[in-house]
Design a protein around this motif. Structure first.
Motif, PDB file in Angstrom:
ATOM      1  N   TYR A 183      10.203  53.081  15.378  1.00  0.00           N
ATOM      2  CA  TYR A 183       8.914  52.517  15.601  1.00  0.00           C
ATOM      3  C   TYR A 183       8.171  51.488  14.714  1.00  0.00           C
ATOM      4  O   TYR A 183       7.060  52.483  14.423  1.00  0.00           O
ATOM      5  CB  TYR A 183       8.473  52.206  16.788  1.00  0.00           C
ATOM      6  CG  TYR A 183       8.263  51.624  17.902  1.00  0.00           C
ATOM      7  CD1 TYR A 183       8.115  51.498  19.124  1.00  0.00           C
ATOM      8  CD2 TYR A 183       6.807  50.904  17.583  1.00  0.00           C
ATOM      9  CE1 TYR A 183       8.277  50.358  19.709  1.00  0.00           C
ATOM     10  CE2 TYR A 183       6.205  49.854  17.885  1.00  0.00           C
ATOM     11  CZ  TYR A 183       6.864  49.995  19.140  1.00  0.00           C
ATOM     12  OH  TYR A 183       6.246  48.279  20.457  1.00  0.00           O
ATOM     13  N   LEU A 184       8.306  50.605  13.991  1.00  0.00           N
ATOM     14  CA  LEU A 184       6.785  50.251  13.056  1.00  0.00           C
ATOM     15  C   LEU A 184       6.226  49.470  13.464  1.00  0.00           C
ATOM     16  O   LEU A 184       6.258  48.917  14.291  1.00  0.00           O
ATOM     17  CB  LEU A 184       7.337  49.825  11.870  1.00  0.00           C
ATOM     18  CG  LEU A 184       7.943  50.491  10.744  1.00  0.00           C
ATOM     19  CD1 LEU A 184       8.229  49.873   9.368  1.00  0.00           C
ATOM     20  CD2 LEU A 184       6.939  51.909  10.340  1.00  0.00           C
ATOM     21  N   ARG A 200       8.713  54.720  24.693  1.00  0.00           N
ATOM     22  CA  ARG A 200       9.106  54.884  24.708  1.00  0.00           C
ATOM     23  C   ARG A 200      10.509  53.912  25.481  1.00  0.00           C
ATOM     24  O   ARG A 200      11.645  54.334  25.332  1.00  0.00           O
ATOM     25  CB  ARG A 200       8.626  54.908  26.069  1.00  0.00           C
ATOM     26  CG  ARG A 200       7.423  56.187  26.313  1.00  0.00           C
ATOM     27  CD  ARG A 200       7.263  57.053  27.091  1.00  0.00           C
ATOM     28  NE  ARG A 200       5.849  57.940  27.645  1.00  0.00           N
ATOM     29  CZ  ARG A 200       5.257  57.621  27.881  1.00  0.00           C
ATOM     30  NH1 ARG A 200       4.540  56.613  28.987  1.00  0.00           N
ATOM     31  NH2 ARG A 200       4.012  58.384  27.974  1.00  0.00           N
ATOM     32  N   GLY A 201      10.443  52.921  25.446  1.00  0.00           N
ATOM     33  CA  GLY A 201      11.321  51.988  26.179  1.00  0.00           C
ATOM     34  C   GLY A 201      12.401  51.856  24.928  1.00  0.00           C
ATOM     35  O   GLY A 201      13.487  51.295  24.929  1.00  0.00           O
ATOM     36  N   ALA A 202      11.647  51.858  23.535  1.00  0.00           N
ATOM     37  CA  ALA A 202      12.305  51.585  22.777  1.00  0.00           C
ATOM     38  C   ALA A 202      13.036  53.000  21.998  1.00  0.00           C
ATOM     39  O   ALA A 202      14.165  52.761  21.822  1.00  0.00           O
ATOM     40  CB  ALA A 202      11.644  51.341  21.241  1.00  0.00           C
ATOM     41  N   VAL A 203      12.309  53.944  21.617  1.00  0.00           N
ATOM     42  CA  VAL A 203      13.045  54.784  22.055  1.00  0.00           C
ATOM     43  C   VAL A 203      13.740  55.689  23.141  1.00  0.00           C
ATOM     44  O   VAL A 203      15.552  55.859  22.590  1.00  0.00           O
ATOM     45  CB  VAL A 203      12.449  56.006  22.279  1.00  0.00           C
ATOM     46  CG1 VAL A 203      12.874  57.175  22.418  1.00  0.00           C
ATOM     47  CG2 VAL A 203      11.104  56.045  21.108  1.00  0.00           C
ATOM     48  N   ARG A 204      14.269  55.427  24.730  1.00  0.00           N
ATOM     49  CA  ARG A 204      15.330  55.434  25.138  1.00  0.00           C
ATOM     50  C   ARG A 204      16.258  54.084  24.657  1.00  0.00           C
ATOM     51  O   ARG A 204      17.270  54.484  25.818  1.00  0.00           O
ATOM     52  CB  ARG A 204      14.572  55.069  26.998  1.00  0.00           C
ATOM     53  CG  ARG A 204      13.742  56.504  26.922  1.00  0.00           C
ATOM     54  CD  ARG A 204      13.469  56.024  28.512  1.00  0.00           C
ATOM     55  NE  ARG A 204      11.979  56.931  28.920  1.00  0.00           N
ATOM     56  CZ  ARG A 204      11.257  56.962  29.305  1.00  0.00           C
ATOM     57  NH1 ARG A 204      11.052  55.651  29.794  1.00  0.00           N
ATOM     58  NH2 ARG A 204      10.451  58.398  29.615  1.00  0.00           N
ATOM     59  N   GLY A 205      16.246  53.199  24.204  1.00  0.00           N
ATOM     60  CA  GLY A 205      17.099  52.136  24.418  1.00  0.00           C
ATOM     61  C   GLY A 205      17.941  52.923  23.039  1.00  0.00           C
ATOM     62  O   GLY A 205      18.843  51.767  22.526  1.00  0.00           O
ATOM     63  N   LEU A 245      12.439  44.732  23.508  1.00  0.00           N
ATOM     64  CA  LEU A 245      13.167  45.605  24.732  1.00  0.00           C
ATOM     65  C   LEU A 245      14.809  45.052  25.610  1.00  0.00           C
ATOM     66  O   LEU A 245      15.863  45.834  25.652  1.00  0.00           O
ATOM     67  CB  LEU A 245      12.200  46.555  25.713  1.00  0.00           C
ATOM     68  CG  LEU A 245      11.775  46.877  25.363  1.00  0.00           C
ATOM     69  CD1 LEU A 245      10.543  47.637  25.986  1.00  0.00           C
ATOM     70  CD2 LEU A 245      12.013  47.949  24.087  1.00  0.00           C
ATOM     71  N   SER A 246      14.512  44.063  26.400  1.00  0.00           N
ATOM     72  CA  SER A 246      15.775  43.783  26.554  1.00  0.00           C
ATOM     73  C   SER A 246      16.838  42.660  25.801  1.00  0.00           C
ATOM     74  O   SER A 246      18.402  43.072  26.133  1.00  0.00           O
ATOM     75  CB  SER A 246      15.286  42.338  27.645  1.00  0.00           C
ATOM     76  OG  SER A 246      13.856  42.326  28.423  1.00  0.00           O
ATOM     77  N   VAL A 247      16.106  42.720  24.592  1.00  0.00           N
ATOM     78  CA  VAL A 247      17.544  42.140  23.454  1.00  0.00           C
ATOM     79  C   VAL A 247      17.910  43.471  22.731  1.00  0.00           C
ATOM     80  O   VAL A 247      18.895  43.482  22.634  1.00  0.00           O
ATOM     81  CB  VAL A 247      16.762  41.727  22.193  1.00  0.00           C
ATOM     82  CG1 VAL A 247      17.780  41.697  21.364  1.00  0.00           C
ATOM     83  CG2 VAL A 247      16.559  40.355  22.464  1.00  0.00           C
ATOM     84  N   VAL A 298      18.808  49.719  15.045  1.00  0.00           N
ATOM     85  CA  VAL A 298      17.691  48.671  15.045  1.00  0.00           C
ATOM     86  C   VAL A 298      16.008  49.147  14.857  1.00  0.00           C
ATOM     87  O   VAL A 298      16.755  50.970  15.346  1.00  0.00           O
ATOM     88  CB  VAL A 298      17.676  48.492  17.064  1.00  0.00           C
ATOM     89  CG1 VAL A 298      16.544  47.580  17.391  1.00  0.00           C
ATOM     90  CG2 VAL A 298      19.050  47.828  17.258  1.00  0.00           C
ATOM     91  N   LEU A 299      15.763  49.015  14.210  1.00  0.00           N
ATOM     92  CA  LEU A 299      14.247  50.028  14.248  1.00  0.00           C
ATOM     93  C   LEU A 299      13.684  48.410  14.776  1.00  0.00           C
ATOM     94  O   LEU A 299      13.606  47.439  14.193  1.00  0.00           O
ATOM     95  CB  LEU A 299      13.975  49.793  12.345  1.00  0.00           C
ATOM     96  CG  LEU A 299      12.436  49.979  11.752  1.00  0.00           C
ATOM     97  CD1 LEU A 299      12.060  51.280  12.525  1.00  0.00           C
ATOM     98  CD2 LEU A 299      12.801  50.185  10.130  1.00  0.00           C
ATOM     99  N   VAL A 300      12.681  48.788  15.593  1.00  0.00           N
ATOM    100  CA  VAL A 300      11.686  47.814  16.256  1.00  0.00           C
ATOM    101  C   VAL A 300      10.330  47.689  15.175  1.00  0.00           C
ATOM    102  O   VAL A 300      10.478  48.896  14.372  1.00  0.00           O
ATOM    103  CB  VAL A 300      10.914  48.545  17.187  1.00  0.00           C
ATOM    104  CG1 VAL A 300       9.974  48.027  18.259  1.00  0.00           C
ATOM    105  CG2 VAL A 300      12.085  48.581  18.375  1.00  0.00           C
ATOM    106  N   ILE A 301      10.005  46.364  15.069  1.00  0.00           N
ATOM    107  CA  ILE A 301       8.463  46.301  14.141  1.00  0.00           C
ATOM    108  C   ILE A 301       7.800  45.098  15.127  1.00  0.00           C
ATOM    109  O   ILE A 301       8.075  44.433  15.500  1.00  0.00           O
ATOM    110  CB  ILE A 301       9.175  45.695  13.058  1.00  0.00           C
ATOM    111  CG1 ILE A 301      10.393  44.226  12.759  1.00  0.00           C
ATOM    112  CG2 ILE A 301       9.775  46.367  12.103  1.00  0.00           C
ATOM    113  CD1 ILE A 301      10.558  43.803  11.798  1.00  0.00           C
ATOM    114  N   SER A 302       6.488  45.552  15.298  1.00  0.00           N
ATOM    115  CA  SER A 302       6.186  44.373  16.172  1.00  0.00           C
ATOM    116  C   SER A 302       4.987  45.341  16.846  1.00  0.00           C
ATOM    117  O   SER A 302       4.226  46.624  16.116  1.00  0.00           O
ATOM    118  CB  SER A 302       6.646  45.011  18.370  1.00  0.00           C
ATOM    119  OG  SER A 302       6.100  44.910  19.118  1.00  0.00           O
ATOM    120  N   ALA A 303       3.968  44.201  17.316  1.00  0.00           N
ATOM    121  CA  ALA A 303       2.384  44.685  17.363  1.00  0.00           C
ATOM    122  C   ALA A 303       2.106  45.645  18.444  1.00  0.00           C
ATOM    123  O   ALA A 303       0.916  45.638  18.302  1.00  0.00           O
ATOM    124  CB  ALA A 303       1.597  43.716  16.698  1.00  0.00           C
TER     125      ALA A 303
END
Length: 229
Positions: free
Chosen positions: A104-105, A94-99, A63-65, A81-86
């Motif tokens: 988000y996968l 929420r942080g990814a969406v707001r960023g 999220l900082s990146v 950006v497409l977030v891929i994370s465990a």
């Protein structure tokens, strides 16, 4: 080709995800990063169209990146950006969406799940490239980009269907010759007043049947040019 940067701290996982991307036609992995600092350097160097971004990185969290990409000094290097994370806690999502993440996968995921998101991104990429770069977007253009359902066509009060047909014919004939028309030119061909022609032209633009572009001259306001779609 749509260029992709894969960011993951696990070398093997990054290799698997890169293989997934390479299997989707139209996409090319141009780089891999394993830390947040490396990801930011590679974004600046490679200028990818899309970043597959992990959250758990050894130096800083994803999220900082993501925030650093969005607030960098060179916005022209800002990729989607497409977030891929465990990570699956709601605060992180929420942080990814707001960023500004496109999606988000949650790991682990299948090739088909990633392929679906890449194809969705490609469709969005294609729709953006179809928009005229020298004219403001119309509401129907924005609706298509965000996947909103088409709005029903409603003829405003004061517009006659017979006159609309005349203006449509004039626009179609001009478009057939590769031309657009100003309201004044359309009015002359349709034997209408400029004010009346402008009303019908703007109605066609609002309902997605025509597009308008701005032609800039030396001084004064730009001329609005209409073209049937």
């Amino acid at each position: 080709m749509i260029t992709v940067l894969v960011v993951d701290d696990d070398f093997m996982v990054a290799k698997i995800h890169s293989g997934y991307v390479d299997r989707v036609p139209g996409f090319e992995v141009v780089g891999v990063a394993h830390t947040g600092a490396e990801a930011l350097r590679e974004v600046e160097r490679l200028r990818p169209d899309l970043v597959l971004l992990d959250i758990y990185l050894p130096d800083v969290d994803g999220l900082s990146v993501l925030r650093s990409m969005r607030t960098g000094a060179r916005p022209s290097a800002e990729p989607d950006v497409l977030v891929i994370s465990a990570a699956h806690d709601l605060d992180t999502v929420r942080g990814a969406v707001r960023g500004g993440a496109l999606h988000y996968l949650i790991k682990p995921f299948s090739f088909d799940a990633l392929r679906e998101q890449l194809e969705h991104f490609r469709a969005l990429h294609d729709r953006l490239s179809e928009l005229p770069g020298d004219a403001p977007a119309a509401q129907q253009d924005v609706d298509r980009l965000f996947g909103a359902p088409p709005r029903p066509v409603v003829t405003p009060k004061g517009l006659a269907s017979e006159t609309a047909g005349v203006v449509e014919r004039v626009l179609r004939e001009a478009a057939g010759g590769g031309e657009d028309l100003s309201a004044t030119e359309c009015a002359g061909l349709a034997e209408l007043s400029r004010v009346s022609a402008r009303k019908y032209l703007e109605h066609f633009v609002d309902t997605g049947r025509a597009e308008v572009r701005l032609r800039y001259g030396g001084t004064g306001r730009p001329e609005r040019r209409y073209r049937w779609l």
